[in-house]
Scaffold this active site. Structure first.
Site, mmCIF file in Angstrom:
data_model
loop_
_atom_site.group_PDB
_atom_site.id
_atom_site.type_symbol
_atom_site.label_atom_id
_atom_site.label_comp_id
_atom_site.label_asym_id
_atom_site.label_seq_id
_atom_site.Cartn_x
_atom_site.Cartn_y
_atom_site.Cartn_z
ATOM 1 N N LYS A 295 14.639 -1.267 9.393
ATOM 2 C CA LYS A 295 13.424 -1.728 10.058
ATOM 3 C C LYS A 295 13.687 -3.027 10.811
ATOM 4 O O LYS A 295 14.595 -3.773 10.444
ATOM 5 C CB LYS A 295 12.349 -2.024 9.001
ATOM 6 N N ARG A 369 8.463 10.517 1.742
ATOM 7 C CA ARG A 369 8.290 11.963 1.577
ATOM 8 C C ARG A 369 9.471 12.591 0.853
ATOM 9 O O ARG A 369 9.325 13.605 0.170
ATOM 10 C CB ARG A 369 8.048 12.603 2.950
HETATM 11 N N1 BES Z 1 6.633 2.528 4.060
HETATM 12 C C1 BES Z 1 6.658 2.956 5.406
HETATM 13 C C2 BES Z 1 5.265 3.138 5.990
HETATM 14 C C3 BES Z 1 4.466 1.884 6.225
HETATM 15 C C4 BES Z 1 4.615 1.155 7.388
HETATM 16 C C5 BES Z 1 3.511 1.485 5.321
HETATM 17 C C6 BES Z 1 3.860 0.021 7.611
HETATM 18 C C7 BES Z 1 2.750 0.361 5.547
HETATM 19 C C8 BES Z 1 2.918 -0.378 6.698
HETATM 20 C C9 BES Z 1 7.362 4.300 5.515
HETATM 21 O O1 BES Z 1 8.383 4.506 4.619
HETATM 22 C C10 BES Z 1 7.954 4.380 6.876
HETATM 23 O O2 BES Z 1 8.847 3.631 7.148
HETATM 24 N N2 BES Z 1 7.446 5.286 7.709
HETATM 25 C C11 BES Z 1 7.904 5.442 9.032
HETATM 26 C C12 BES Z 1 8.293 6.887 9.226
HETATM 27 C C13 BES Z 1 9.000 7.157 10.503
HETATM 28 C C14 BES Z 1 10.405 6.621 10.426
HETATM 29 C C15 BES Z 1 9.009 8.627 10.740
HETATM 30 C C16 BES Z 1 6.778 5.070 9.968
HETATM 31 O O3 BES Z 1 5.625 5.434 9.692
HETATM 32 O O4 BES Z 1 7.041 4.378 10.943
HETATM 33 MN MN MN Z 2 10.229 3.782 5.291
#
Ligand code: BES
Ligand code: MN
Ligand code: ZN
Length: 520
Positions: A295, A369
């Site tokens: 990230k 997931r």
């Molecule tokens: N934990 C994150 C989702 C999240 C983001 C929760 C911001 C709360 C605040 C999750 O694991 C994630 O990184 N999701 C990605 C998925 C993408 C890579 C398909 C997302 O939603 O950007």
């Molecule tokens: Mn994630």
């Protein structure tokens, strides 16, 4: 905080702060309740005088402090505006309790007494429960690592809820206790979520769950890496593989038939019959760096909260045990830390989950997931529940769609979806239905494996839900995406900065009276 419900007169109560709730004034006219009128008389009409001055108008949350001159035992009288009387509901009572806690803290008052208002459409027990919830929730602060703060602003130690119907005292007290159990369980969930990732890696999260289980009489079982391998939980192992803090699967079991502590106690014929079972499944990523698909650094610290689904499950199970719910509730938590390293899973990898379904990894940041695939399949096949509800901080897209104002609600069973939505409405934890269609299920099909873990940005909350749907069989199932609601800057007057503990009260509300509601 210790909360009591009493029928004493406000003018007789010895307290550091007596809180009088005053409705919004219409045309400057104050129509005091009999109790408020008695306090005003004792103070020689000073409340009426303040109100006549126009300095206090009774707007929601507005405060004004008076100091009695020993006419009554209370050290202070705090007027608190409750806004339009017709708009009052349980949620406004929680907010008012939050304002009362703030007022007491500002004056370093260690005890408060609140005259419970009458609210159209609410029975007295509902009123004492909501006030108790607000008081306990507002008293929580994440100060574990700030020694100085603790004596700077001590929180309220004792609260009395003053009611004027002696005949309803028992019911009002029971409801108050329910409110305290719910709010303390929610605070536990907030604390777990607020703990930094270095203090609460998967093994420590498992220990915390076991400690709660011991305290309230839940069954608990924790699988370490060796056992995860035995169960072929390739999803959890893949995500957890990048971290020296190894993954765990945590199971908490509320079974009203089992008498813990009395080993070998015979089950009666009545108690041996099969009880309805509901599984609660939580995403427990103790830190989500994104892994190899790392990230950006902005706000990455917030990813310590990525186990908020797990925290909600632990809080809900605690409440189920203490409230002695007459159904079996099993919590299943997939706990892992998502880190980049030479042992981390990679984009392009194909992972075999416990169900046998293979997953093509296209982005290691779509890890929730992948761990839930194993937790859902395990919950479904091991416990054969009537229904499954999972909670996960799953997608950033859900935050974009609903913000901090609602949890995303997805599922396979209309009745269960509606029951969850209704439960959230009544606990003021709004959950809003989102689409989960055949097109989304098709979108997660992969060219090289059975399914893939990302489909790109379009409708990615729905495609994430469609991914999960592969692992619940035909069992009625609801998925709550709490990415936007699990933490915030100041979510409400009774929830300050940090984790909210969202889901705890909603889940218990859903499970209370489960059999009678005949949802599935
Ligand atoms: N934990 C994150 C989702 C999240 C983001 C929760 C911001 C709360 C605040 C999750 O694991 C994630 O990184 N999701 C990605 C998925 C993408 C890579 C398909 C997302 O939603 O950007
Ligand atoms: Mn994630
Ligand atoms: Zn995540």
């Amino acid at each position: 905080m210790q909360i009591t419900v009493e029928t004493r007169n406000a003018i007789d109560v010895r307290t550091a702060m007596l809180v009088l709730l005053v409705p919004k004034l219409e045309g400057g006219q104050w129509r005091p309740s009999p109790r408020a009128a008695a306090v005003d008389r004792a103070l020689g009409g000073r409340i009426a005088a303040v109100i006549a001055s126009g300095d206090f108008r009774g707007k929601m949350g507005e405060g004004l402090l008076l100091y009695p001159n020993a006419e009554i035992p209370a050290e202070r009288v705090q007027l608190l505006g409750l806004g339009e009387e017709g708009e009052l509901d349980a949620e406004s009572l929680r907010c008012l309790a939050g304002h009362a806690v703030d007022a007491a803290r500002n004056r370093r008052a260690a005890s408060i007494a609140i005259c419970a208002p009458r609210v159209r459409g609410l029975r007295l027990p509902q009123i004492t429960q909501a006030l108790a919830e607000g008081l306990v929730l507002a008293s929580y602060r994440f100060d574990t690592y700030r020694e100085r703060d603790k004596d700077a602003a001590p929180s309220v130690k004792r609260a009395s809820l003053l009611i004027d119907r002696p005949a309803a005292l028992k019911a009002a007290r029971d409801a108050c206790r329910t409110g305290v159990v719910l709010a303390e369980s929610q605070n536990l969930s907030r604390q777990l979520s607020n703990e930094p990732a270095n203090a609460l890696p998967p093994a420590q999260l498992a220990n915390a769950a076991k400690r709660v289980a011991r305290e309230v009489g839940l069954g608990a079982r924790v699988m370490d890496v060796a056992e995860l391998k035995k169960h072929r939980m390739g999803g959890i192992l893949a995500v957890g593989g990048g971290s020296a803090n190894t993954p765990r699967l945590i199971v908490l079991d509320h079974d009203p038939r089992s008498k813990r502590g009395k080993k070998g106690a015979k089950r009666s014929a009545e108690s041996a019959r099969r009880l309805p079972t509901v599984c609660l499944v939580g995403k427990g990523i103790t830190f989500d760096s994104g892994g190899i698909s790392i990230k950006p650094s902005a706000a990455m610290d917030e990813m310590k909260h990525d186990m908020s689904g797990a925290a909600a499950v632990i809080g809900a199970l605690r409440a189920c045990a203490l409230l002695k719910l007459p159904i079996r509730v099993v919590g299943v938590i997939a706990a892992a830390e998502n880190m980049p390293s030479s042992t981390a899973y990679r984009p392009g990898d194909v992972v075999t989950t416990m169900s046998g379904k293979t997953v093509e990894i296209l982005n290691t940041d779509a890890e929730g997931r992948v761990v839930l695939a194993d937790a859902l399949h395990y919950a479904n096949t091991k416990f054969k529940p009537e229904a499954i509800v999972d909670l996960a901080t799953l997608t950033g897209a859900c935050v974009v769609a609903l913000g901090k104002w609602a949890t995303g609600l997805f599922g396979s069973h209309e009745g269960l979806i509606e029951a969850v939505r209704t439960a959230g409405e009544s606990t003021a934890e709004r959950a809003w239905p989102m689409p989960l269609w055949e097109v989304h299920r098709k979108a997660v099909r992969s060219d090289v494996a059975d399914i893939k873990n990302t489909t790109g940005r379009d409708a990615s909350s729905s495609t994430a839900a469609a991914f999960l749907a592969n692992f619940v069989g035909d069992t009625p199932w609801v998925h709550l995406d709490i990415a936007g609601t699990a933490w915030g800057n100041k979510p409400s007057p009774y929830l300050k900065k940090g984790a909210t503990g969202v889901g705890v009260r909603l889940l218990v509300e859903l499970l209370q009276g489960w059999k009678e509601k005949q949802i599935v």
